[in-house]
Design a protein around this motif. Sequence first.
Motif, short mmCIF file in Angstrom:
data_model
loop_
_atom_site.label_atom_id
_atom_site.label_comp_id
_atom_site.label_asym_id
_atom_site.label_seq_id
_atom_site.Cartn_x
_atom_site.Cartn_y
_atom_site.Cartn_z
N ASP A 61 -0.24 0.93 1.96
CA ASP A 61 -0.54 0.08 0.81
C ASP A 61 -1.77 0.50 0.02
O ASP A 61 -1.95 0.06 -1.11
CB ASP A 61 -0.75 -1.37 1.25
CG ASP A 61 0.51 -2.00 1.81
OD1 ASP A 61 1.60 -1.43 1.67
OD2 ASP A 61 0.39 -3.09 2.40
N HIS A 65 -7.45 -2.09 -0.02
CA HIS A 65 -7.02 -3.48 0.11
C HIS A 65 -7.21 -4.04 1.52
O HIS A 65 -6.87 -5.18 1.79
CB HIS A 65 -5.55 -3.63 -0.29
CG HIS A 65 -5.25 -3.12 -1.66
ND1 HIS A 65 -5.73 -3.70 -2.80
CD2 HIS A 65 -4.52 -2.04 -2.05
CE1 HIS A 65 -5.31 -3.01 -3.85
NE2 HIS A 65 -4.58 -2.01 -3.41
N TYR A 66 -7.73 -3.24 2.42
CA TYR A 66 -7.85 -3.60 3.83
C TYR A 66 -9.30 -3.41 4.28
O TYR A 66 -9.70 -2.31 4.69
CB TYR A 66 -6.90 -2.75 4.68
CG TYR A 66 -5.46 -3.09 4.42
CD1 TYR A 66 -4.77 -3.94 5.27
CD2 TYR A 66 -4.78 -2.60 3.30
CE1 TYR A 66 -3.44 -4.28 5.03
CE2 TYR A 66 -3.46 -2.95 3.04
CZ TYR A 66 -2.80 -3.78 3.91
OH TYR A 66 -1.50 -4.13 3.67
#
Length: 140
Positions: A61, A65-66
């Motif tokens: 992804d 975003h993590y």
Amino acid sequence: MTESWQYQVRIRLAPEYAALARLDPSNEKLAPINALLVEHDAHMKCQYDAFADYVAQAERDGIEHYPLYRWTRETIENAAKKAKYLEAFTLYVNGEEVYDKALADALEADLQSLSGDAIIDIRKIDTNPAHNPQPPSYNN
């Protein structure tokens, strides 16, 4: 006003049982644990596998975003930590990672009766950040 925390039960299995739980979860040697999990509408997931799944998902992804990507990747790449987390299992109840204290208490109490050869440690943790170490922050 009292805060209402959620809880989670984690267990550590002896190496032989941990390997079975990951690779052959319906093995007869795990029958007592599996029967107890069914009673509580629970299932267990190896913490190493959960970490590896998180890293793989982040890489699919986009790691930006993590926020725990770097910490998690470093954890699973560390041989000593990998060995530790291969024996650690998180118990999900009703499909949830955290749940009410009453559910956690009941699960913990029943697991105590199985402690011994297979289950070598049982821990109940809560979601209160003051009780849990926080991963380091990284500047990407």
